[in-house]
Enzyme design. Structure first.
Site, PDB file in Angstrom:
ATOM      1  N   LYS A  75      -9.762   1.643  -5.934  1.00 39.06           N
ATOM      2  CA  LYS A  75     -10.126   2.349  -7.208  1.00 39.06           C
ATOM      3  C   LYS A  75      -9.345   1.825  -8.469  1.00 39.06           C
ATOM      4  O   LYS A  75      -8.507   0.888  -8.410  1.00 39.06           O
ATOM      5  CB  LYS A  75      -9.550   3.779  -7.227  1.00 39.06           C
ATOM      6  CG  LYS A  75      -7.890   3.916  -7.139  1.00 39.06           C
ATOM      7  CD  LYS A  75      -7.176   3.637  -8.390  1.00 39.06           C
ATOM      8  CE  LYS A  75      -5.598   3.712  -8.157  1.00 39.06           C
ATOM      9  NZ  LYS A  75      -4.702   3.233  -9.281  1.00 39.06           N
TER      10      LYS A  75
ATOM     11  N   ALA B  27      -1.158  -3.728  -6.417  1.00 41.89           N
ATOM     12  CA  ALA B  27      -1.907  -4.305  -7.477  1.00 41.89           C
ATOM     13  C   ALA B  27      -2.572  -3.050  -8.303  1.00 41.89           C
ATOM     14  O   ALA B  27      -3.170  -3.527  -9.607  1.00 41.89           O
ATOM     15  CB  ALA B  27      -3.115  -5.065  -6.938  1.00 41.89           C
ATOM     16  N   GLY B  28      -2.191  -1.926  -7.955  1.00 41.10           N
ATOM     17  CA  GLY B  28      -2.732  -0.771  -8.915  1.00 41.10           C
ATOM     18  C   GLY B  28      -4.220  -0.364  -8.573  1.00 41.10           C
ATOM     19  O   GLY B  28      -4.865   0.358  -9.262  1.00 41.10           O
ATOM     20  N   LEU B  29      -4.627  -0.765  -7.302  1.00 44.38           N
ATOM     21  CA  LEU B  29      -5.930  -0.873  -6.920  1.00 44.38           C
ATOM     22  C   LEU B  29      -5.874   0.367  -5.858  1.00 44.38           C
ATOM     23  O   LEU B  29      -7.072   0.722  -5.567  1.00 44.38           O
ATOM     24  CB  LEU B  29      -6.669  -1.951  -6.571  1.00 44.38           C
ATOM     25  CG  LEU B  29      -6.864  -3.028  -7.619  1.00 44.38           C
ATOM     26  CD1 LEU B  29      -7.285  -4.283  -6.776  1.00 44.38           C
ATOM     27  CD2 LEU B  29      -8.014  -2.639  -8.639  1.00 44.38           C
ATOM     28  N   GLY B  30      -4.912   1.013  -5.356  1.00 41.01           N
ATOM     29  CA  GLY B  30      -4.846   1.990  -4.695  1.00 41.01           C
ATOM     30  C   GLY B  30      -4.877   1.638  -3.227  1.00 41.01           C
ATOM     31  O   GLY B  30      -5.213   2.534  -2.240  1.00 41.01           O
TER      32      GLY B  30
ATOM     33  N   GLY C 195      -3.200   0.835  -0.543  1.00 37.29           N
ATOM     34  CA  GLY C 195      -2.236   1.487   0.479  1.00 37.29           C
ATOM     35  C   GLY C 195      -2.887   3.120   0.763  1.00 37.29           C
ATOM     36  O   GLY C 195      -2.806   3.506   1.559  1.00 37.29           O
ATOM     37  N   SER C 196      -3.005   3.651  -0.599  1.00 35.99           N
ATOM     38  CA  SER C 196      -3.220   5.274  -0.548  1.00 35.99           C
ATOM     39  C   SER C 196      -4.645   5.131   0.165  1.00 35.99           C
ATOM     40  O   SER C 196      -4.929   6.396   0.664  1.00 35.99           O
ATOM     41  CB  SER C 196      -3.191   5.544  -2.216  1.00 35.99           C
ATOM     42  OG  SER C 196      -1.903   5.450  -2.659  1.00 35.99           O
TER      43      SER C 196
ATOM     44  N   ASP D 195      -1.657   9.254  -4.902  1.00 32.67           N
ATOM     45  CA  ASP D 195      -2.845   8.891  -5.080  1.00 32.67           C
ATOM     46  C   ASP D 195      -3.497   9.087  -3.700  1.00 32.67           C
ATOM     47  O   ASP D 195      -4.786   8.857  -3.903  1.00 32.67           O
ATOM     48  CB  ASP D 195      -2.923   7.331  -5.431  1.00 32.67           C
ATOM     49  CG  ASP D 195      -2.318   7.058  -6.629  1.00 32.67           C
ATOM     50  OD1 ASP D 195      -1.945   7.989  -7.485  1.00 32.67           O
ATOM     51  OD2 ASP D 195      -2.298   5.668  -7.071  1.00 32.67           O
TER      52      ASP D 195
HETATM   53  O1  C5P Z   1       3.802   9.264  -4.890  1.00 31.99           O
HETATM   54  P1  C5P Z   1       4.128   7.759  -4.709  1.00 31.99           P
HETATM   55  O2  C5P Z   1       4.897   7.613  -3.465  1.00 31.99           O
HETATM   56  O3  C5P Z   1       3.019   6.852  -4.741  1.00 31.99           O
HETATM   57  O4  C5P Z   1       4.893   7.429  -6.041  1.00 31.99           O
HETATM   58  C1  C5P Z   1       5.711   6.059  -6.013  1.00 31.99           C
HETATM   59  C2  C5P Z   1       6.821   6.515  -6.866  1.00 31.99           C
HETATM   60  O5  C5P Z   1       6.185   6.046  -8.311  1.00 31.99           O
HETATM   61  C3  C5P Z   1       7.635   7.598  -6.973  1.00 31.99           C
HETATM   62  O6  C5P Z   1       8.750   7.620  -6.266  1.00 31.99           O
HETATM   63  C4  C5P Z   1       8.022   8.046  -8.557  1.00 31.99           C
HETATM   64  O7  C5P Z   1       9.125   7.095  -8.777  1.00 31.99           O
HETATM   65  C5  C5P Z   1       6.891   7.173  -9.345  1.00 31.99           C
HETATM   66  N1  C5P Z   1       5.910   8.404  -9.746  1.00 31.99           N
HETATM   67  C6  C5P Z   1       5.844   8.796 -10.910  1.00 31.99           C
HETATM   68  N2  C5P Z   1       5.081   9.823 -11.188  1.00 31.99           N
HETATM   69  C7  C5P Z   1       3.866  10.053 -10.500  1.00 31.99           C
HETATM   70  C8  C5P Z   1       3.666   9.027  -9.318  1.00 31.99           C
HETATM   71  C9  C5P Z   1       4.754   8.150  -9.105  1.00 31.99           C
HETATM   72  O8  C5P Z   1       6.982   9.057 -11.321  1.00 31.99           O
HETATM   73  N3  C5P Z   1       2.916  10.808 -11.038  1.00 31.99           N
END
Ligand code: C5P
Length: 282
Positions: A8, A93-96, A98-99, A132
């Site tokens: 994405k 890379a900000g492309l999601g 792993g998610s 994500d």
């Molecule tokens: O949810 P995820 O594991 O992808 O998020 C990685 C890290 O990014 C979180 O531990 C948090 O520090 C930060 N994060 C955040 N707010 C979000 C998503 C992620 O602060 N909406």
């Protein structure tokens, strides 16, 4: 059984509020592009992950492993699965990527293990893996709020060629959130209401603005430079995806988009998405 796991981009990303639990409430539009990994499922007595190209993590920290483990525990499954992940989406890379892989494993294993879970059940499991992940259960385009897990599907057929470029620098998402030092509270725009009729170029540039851009451009000049290159090459708008390192450009003209992809491919991993793209889902 083999499934595609799409990447994405974020069409705009606004941080609204830092929450007491450390996460940030945000507002964004997730939009799938024509770039995918392949995930193949085959029988095995235990959960095993094989990643190509080799060298990428395939241990319990791989989100595919977490997703399989979570679903197996949740549904009391005795058997395992062998998951072969063929990566094309750049990592971190900000492309999601792993998610998307985690969501595709949840969807794939629902079929493979024949468990009676609804999409809503998978959305909830996905949210336990990462902010994500829920988006990729249904994919397409969605307006997201909360920490990214509260979703409203959007029918958004963009009339643009989308070119992504991921330079060889890695931006850590937790670092990017910390670097923001966010201490204000904002209301959503909301981003979702601004697409019909289609925005002008000026409105588009403002819409796609990503709140991570100032901190990421400051720390990584190579990413800031991509912004300049896209504009020089005639992009209608340019923005950072997620917390980077990928920058994407929207082009109104196919020839300019192809030229941009070819020029950027020298120093970056690139992808190319046709107008009105919609990912195929099985
Ligand atoms: O949810 P995820 O594991 O992808 O998020 C990685 C890290 O990014 C979180 O531990 C948090 O520090 C930060 N994060 C955040 N707010 C979000 C998503 C992620 O602060 N909406």
């Amino acid at each position: 059984m083999t499934l595609k796991s799409y990447a994405k981009i974020n069409l705009g990303l606004r941080i609204l509020h830092k929450r007491p639990d450390g996460y940030h409430d945000l507002e964004t539009i997730f939009h799938e592009i024509n770039l995918w990994d392949e995930i193949e499922f085959s029988p095995s007595p235990r959960i095993e992950i094989h990643v190509q190209p080799q060298g990428l993590p395939s241990d319990e920290n791989n989100l595919c492993h977490k997703a399989a483990q979570l679903l197996r525990t949740q549904c009391n499954i005795a058997s395992g699965v062998s998951i072969k992940l063929v990566k094309q989406i750049p990592v971190g890379a900000g492309l999601g990527g792993g998610s998307s892989n985690a969501a595709t494993v949840l969807r794939g294993l629902r079929k493979f293990w024949k468990v009676a879970l609804t999409d809503d059940d998978l959305l909830k499991l996905g949210a336990q893996i990462g902010s994500d992940v829920p988006f990729f259960i249904k994919g397409g385009s969605a307006y997201a709020t909360g920490r990214g897990e509260q979703l409203e599907p959007l029918s958004l057929r963009l009339p643009f060629w989308i070119v992504t470029a991921t330079p060889k620098v890695h931006v850590s998402t937790p670092w990017a959130y910390t670097a923001l030092r966010w201490n204000e509270t904002r209301r959503p725009l909301p981003l979702k209401a601004r697409w019909h009729p289609l925005p002008t170029r000026e409105e588009l540039r403002e819409l796609l603005r990503n709140d991570f851009e100032p901190v990421v451009f400051g720390a990584y000049p190579a990413i800031a430079d991509l912004h300049r290159q896209y504009m020089e090459m005639g992009a209608a708008a340019v923005a950072l995806s997620g917390s980077g390192s990928t920058m994407y450009g929207l082009f109104e003209n196919e020839i300019k988009a192809v030229e941009a992809r070819n020029r950027l491919a020298g120093d970056a991993a690139t992808s190319f998405t046709e107008p009105e793209f919609s990912a195929e889902r099985t």
